[in-house]
Structure formats: structure tokens, C-alpha cells
Design a protein around this motif. Structure first.
Motif, PDB file in Angstrom:
ATOM      1  N   LEU A  82       0.833  -1.201   0.000  1.00 15.84           N
ATOM      2  CA  LEU A  82       0.000   0.000   0.000  1.00 15.84           C
ATOM      3  C   LEU A  82       0.871   1.256   0.000  1.00 15.84           C
ATOM      4  O   LEU A  82       0.538   2.250  -0.670  1.00 15.84           O
ATOM      5  N   ALA A  83       1.994   1.218   0.716  1.00 19.50           N
ATOM      6  CA  ALA A  83       2.914   2.364   0.709  1.00 19.50           C
ATOM      7  C   ALA A  83       3.409   2.651  -0.701  1.00 19.50           C
ATOM      8  O   ALA A  83       3.485   3.810  -1.130  1.00 19.50           O
ATOM      9  N   ALA A  84       3.738   1.601  -1.448  1.00 20.63           N
ATOM     10  CA  ALA A  84       4.202   1.788  -2.825  1.00 20.63           C
ATOM     11  C   ALA A  84       3.108   2.379  -3.701  1.00 20.63           C
ATOM     12  O   ALA A  84       3.370   3.226  -4.566  1.00 20.63           O
ATOM     13  N   ARG A  85       1.870   1.946  -3.477  1.00 21.91           N
ATOM     14  CA  ARG A  85       0.756   2.479  -4.267  1.00 21.91           C
ATOM     15  C   ARG A  85       0.468   3.936  -3.942  1.00 21.91           C
ATOM     16  O   ARG A  85      -0.035   4.683  -4.788  1.00 21.91           O
ATOM     17  N   LEU A  86       0.762   4.365  -2.733  1.00 19.50           N
ATOM     18  CA  LEU A  86       0.564   5.761  -2.364  1.00 19.50           C
ATOM     19  C   LEU A  86       1.721   6.634  -2.871  1.00 19.50           C
ATOM     20  O   LEU A  86       1.505   7.710  -3.436  1.00 19.50           O
ATOM     21  N   TRP A  87       2.952   6.165  -2.651  1.00 13.64           N
ATOM     22  CA  TRP A  87       4.108   6.956  -3.074  1.00 13.64           C
ATOM     23  C   TRP A  87       4.160   7.136  -4.586  1.00 13.64           C
ATOM     24  O   TRP A  87       4.492   8.229  -5.073  1.00 13.64           O
ATOM     25  N   SER A  88       3.858   6.092  -5.340  1.00 11.25           N
ATOM     26  CA  SER A  88       4.100   6.128  -6.785  1.00 11.25           C
ATOM     27  C   SER A  88       3.326   7.241  -7.485  1.00 11.25           C
ATOM     28  O   SER A  88       3.934   8.097  -8.154  1.00 11.25           O
ATOM     29  N   LEU A 140       0.343   7.010   5.882  1.00 10.06           N
ATOM     30  CA  LEU A 140       1.274   5.997   6.388  1.00 10.06           C
ATOM     31  C   LEU A 140       1.428   6.033   7.910  1.00 10.06           C
ATOM     32  O   LEU A 140       1.572   4.972   8.537  1.00 10.06           O
ATOM     33  N   ALA A 141       1.376   7.213   8.521  1.00 11.87           N
ATOM     34  CA  ALA A 141       1.478   7.262   9.984  1.00 11.87           C
ATOM     35  C   ALA A 141       0.268   6.614  10.657  1.00 11.87           C
ATOM     36  O   ALA A 141       0.442   5.749  11.529  1.00 11.87           O
ATOM     37  N   LEU A 158       8.097  -0.823   9.812  1.00 13.31           N
ATOM     38  CA  LEU A 158       7.112  -0.192   8.927  1.00 13.31           C
ATOM     39  C   LEU A 158       7.675   1.043   8.235  1.00 13.31           C
ATOM     40  O   LEU A 158       7.419   1.264   7.039  1.00 13.31           O
ATOM     41  N   TRP A 159       8.462   1.843   8.939  1.00 16.74           N
ATOM     42  CA  TRP A 159       9.054   3.010   8.280  1.00 16.74           C
ATOM     43  C   TRP A 159      10.148   2.579   7.304  1.00 16.74           C
ATOM     44  O   TRP A 159      10.365   3.231   6.283  1.00 16.74           O
ATOM     45  N   GLY A 160      10.806   1.467   7.588  1.00 19.97           N
ATOM     46  CA  GLY A 160      11.724   0.918   6.602  1.00 19.97           C
ATOM     47  C   GLY A 160      11.000   0.488   5.347  1.00 19.97           C
ATOM     48  O   GLY A 160      11.480   0.693   4.225  1.00 19.97           O
ATOM     49  N   ASN A 161       9.818  -0.124   5.517  1.00 23.71           N
ATOM     50  CA  ASN A 161       8.991  -0.472   4.362  1.00 23.71           C
ATOM     51  C   ASN A 161       8.606   0.765   3.565  1.00 23.71           C
ATOM     52  O   ASN A 161       8.628   0.762   2.329  1.00 23.71           O
ATOM     53  N   ALA A 162       8.191   1.821   4.274  1.00 26.60           N
ATOM     54  CA  ALA A 162       7.794   3.050   3.590  1.00 26.60           C
ATOM     55  C   ALA A 162       8.956   3.638   2.804  1.00 26.60           C
ATOM     56  O   ALA A 162       8.785   4.127   1.679  1.00 26.60           O
ATOM     57  N   ALA A 163      10.153   3.591   3.396  1.00 22.18           N
ATOM     58  CA  ALA A 163      11.333   4.103   2.712  1.00 22.18           C
ATOM     59  C   ALA A 163      11.674   3.260   1.495  1.00 22.18           C
ATOM     60  O   ALA A 163      12.003   3.782   0.418  1.00 22.18           O
ATOM     61  N   LEU A 166       9.249   4.075  -1.266  1.00 24.52           N
ATOM     62  CA  LEU A 166       9.570   5.355  -1.887  1.00 24.52           C
ATOM     63  C   LEU A 166      10.771   5.217  -2.815  1.00 24.52           C
ATOM     64  O   LEU A 166      10.754   5.719  -3.958  1.00 24.52           O
ATOM     65  N   ALA A 167      11.814   4.551  -2.352  1.00 24.51           N
ATOM     66  CA  ALA A 167      13.011   4.375  -3.185  1.00 24.51           C
ATOM     67  C   ALA A 167      12.679   3.612  -4.460  1.00 24.51           C
ATOM     68  O   ALA A 167      13.177   3.936  -5.549  1.00 24.51           O
ATOM     69  N   GLY A 168      11.829   2.598  -4.348  1.00 26.50           N
ATOM     70  CA  GLY A 168      11.441   1.834  -5.528  1.00 26.50           C
ATOM     71  C   GLY A 168      10.644   2.664  -6.518  1.00 26.50           C
ATOM     72  O   GLY A 168      10.869   2.583  -7.734  1.00 26.50           O
ATOM     73  N   ALA A 169       9.714   3.472  -6.006  1.00 28.32           N
ATOM     74  CA  ALA A 169       8.932   4.342  -6.892  1.00 28.32           C
ATOM     75  C   ALA A 169       9.831   5.352  -7.588  1.00 28.32           C
ATOM     76  O   ALA A 169       9.687   5.617  -8.791  1.00 28.32           O
ATOM     77  N   ALA A 170      10.772   5.937  -6.847  1.00 27.97           N
ATOM     78  CA  ALA A 170      11.680   6.923  -7.430  1.00 27.97           C
ATOM     79  C   ALA A 170      12.567   6.292  -8.499  1.00 27.97           C
ATOM     80  O   ALA A 170      12.840   6.900  -9.545  1.00 27.97           O
ATOM     81  N   ARG A 171      13.014   5.075  -8.256  1.00 30.03           N
ATOM     82  CA  ARG A 171      13.872   4.380  -9.223  1.00 30.03           C
ATOM     83  C   ARG A 171      13.112   4.110 -10.532  1.00 30.03           C
ATOM     84  O   ARG A 171      13.634   4.319 -11.627  1.00 30.03           O
TER      85      ARG A 171
END
Length: 248
Positions: A82-88, A140-141, A158-163, A166-171
Motif C-alpha cells: 500500500l505504501a508503494a501504491r501511495l508513493w508512486s 502511512l502514519a 514499517l518506516w523501513g517499508n515506507a522508505a 519510496l526508493a522503488g517508486a523513485a527508481r
């Protein structure tokens, strides 16, 4: 350019970056995403006889697909997805439009996969520097608070997952931008990502070098049957495995 009602600029990026918008007068699938967190936050007591809610449904789906029963593992993998779907889409909007949509009006269909899982009921533009608040603070919080209360999962994980998400979406966004001659988008993506990783709670979650990222925590995927360590994991092999087993 300004955000358009259908977020057309996101379409060439692929389904994971897409954000469905609801036609006027139509009812979106699922329920407001912020209500999902309110249904099981730290101040809400849930009993065994309570009917499953949307978050329970997603955790069960993840568990069934991966054949895993451990609540922390289900919670971790569901949250990272879900974090990836929000960040992307949020990061892509900031890089392409210079604005981000207010993600407060998101609806979530817990049974659907991208791009049919998230529906935006109103496109309300916010400045690009609102990216952190509309993803981290709005979603996410509180999601993390709910999962910690419900599944006993660690905040740092969980914050590691969020990070990692985010890194995956940016890449992926950087790859698309360079492949399509959009150096401006690649540069904005890098600047936005740098700013996000410079602030809590993402600061200190891992080590970055360009678009590469290695986190300081583990998402527990190695505990999935047949799973192993991810490419950005803090471990080089699954805990408890021997070097021979890891290389064999």
C-alpha cells in the motif's frame, strides 16, 4: 502544468503509478481509506467476534496468496504494497505536474489490485512540497499506528517499508524519465526524494547512492514459504540460513 481532473500524465507510467478518478455522480468502490485506519487504531478495542473490516480483508488476502499465517508478516507485506501504491502516483504527480493531489479523498478497494485499488473522489491540487504530508501524515502514519495496535509489528520495520517503497517508486520514475528524454522529470524526482529522505521519519531508514537503496531493517519476506531476502534488505541472507544454503 496544473493537475488535470483525470491525471492523464500518469497513464504512460504504468498501472502501479495510475490513480483512478471517479466520474461525477459515480460511487467509488471500497471505502474512504482514512476510515480504514480509524476502524482499528490504538484507541479502538477490537474483539475476536468483530466482523472483518477492509484491513482484515487485505491481510487475509496477502496471507492466502503467500501461504503465510504470521500476523506480522502479513501486516508488513500488505503495508509495503500500500505504501508503494501511495508513493508512486504522488511522487509522479509532484515530478510531472509540480503539484500533488490531496490524497485525503482516496477510496480503497481492499480486494482489488493496481490500478483498481485506489480511487480519488476529488482532484484537489496541493503544492509539490505537500508531498510528505499527503502521504506520510494522512496515510502511512495512521496506517502504522493501526497495524502496530492490531498485529504487534515494530514501528522501525514499517518506516523501513515506507522508505523502501519510496526508493522503488523513485527508481522506476527515474528509469521512465531517462528512457523518454525527460531529464527534467528525473532531476525533480531526485530532488523530491532527497528532501523526503532528509526528514523524519524516513531519515536514517537506510543508505542511498543515486537511485540505489539499502535499508536498515527487514520486511520479513524471508519468513514467507519459499521467500528470501529482498534486494535492498539489511541482511545478505535469510536469518538462520547457512552460507551454503544461501548460495546453493
Amino acid at each position: 502544468m496544473a493537475l488535470d481532473p483525470d491525471l492523464i500524465a500518469l497513464r504512460p507510467l504504468g498501472g502501479f503509478f495510475a490513480l483512478r478518478t471517479v466520474p461525477e455522480g459515480a460511487r467509488p468502490p471500497g471505502q474512504p481509506l482514512t476510515e480504514v485506519y480509524g476502524a482499528g487504531g490504538p484507541g479502538v478495542q477490537r474483539d475476536a467476534q468483530d466482523a472483518p473490516d477492509a484491513l482484515d480483508t487485505r491481510l487475509a488476502l496477502v496471507g492466502d496468496r503467500l501461504r503465510v499465517t504470521e500476523p506480522r508478516v502479513r501486516a508488513s507485506i500488505a503495508q509495503q504494497g500500500l505504501a508503494a501504491r501511495l508513493w508512486s502516483p504522488a511522487l509522479a504527480c509532484a515530478a510531472l505536474y509540480g503539484e500533488v493531489p490531496d490524497l485525503g479523498p482516496l477510496h480503497w478497494d481492499a480486494t482489488a489490485s493496481a490500478p483498481d485499488d485506489l480511487w480519488l473522489t476529488a482532484v484537489r491540487p496541493l503544492p509539490g512540497d505537500a508531498l510528505a504530508d499527503t502521504v506520510l501524515s494522512t496515510h502511512l502514519a495512521p496506517l502504522g499506528d493501526t497495524l502496530r495496535a492490531r498485529c504487534g509489528i515494530a514501528s522501525g520495520l514499517l518506516w523501513g517499508n515506507a522508505a523502501s517503497a519510496l526508493a522503488g517508486a523513485a527508481r522506476q520514475l527515474d528509469h521512465w524519465a531517462r528512457a523518454n528524454g525527460r531529464r527534467d522529470v528525473a532531476e525533480r524526482t531526485a530532488a523530491l526524494t532527497d528532501a523526503l529522505f532528509a526528514r523524519p521519519p524516513l531519515h536514517g531508514t537506510g543508505v542511498r547512492a543515486g537511485t540505489a537503496f539499502r535499508r536498515r531493517s527487514c520486511c520479513l519476506y524471508y519468513r514467507v514459504p519459499g521467500g528470501g531476502v529482498c534486494g535492498d534488505c539489511c541482511f545478505t541472507r535469510a536469518p538462520g540460513s547457512s552460507p551454503r544454503a544461501a548460495s546453493g
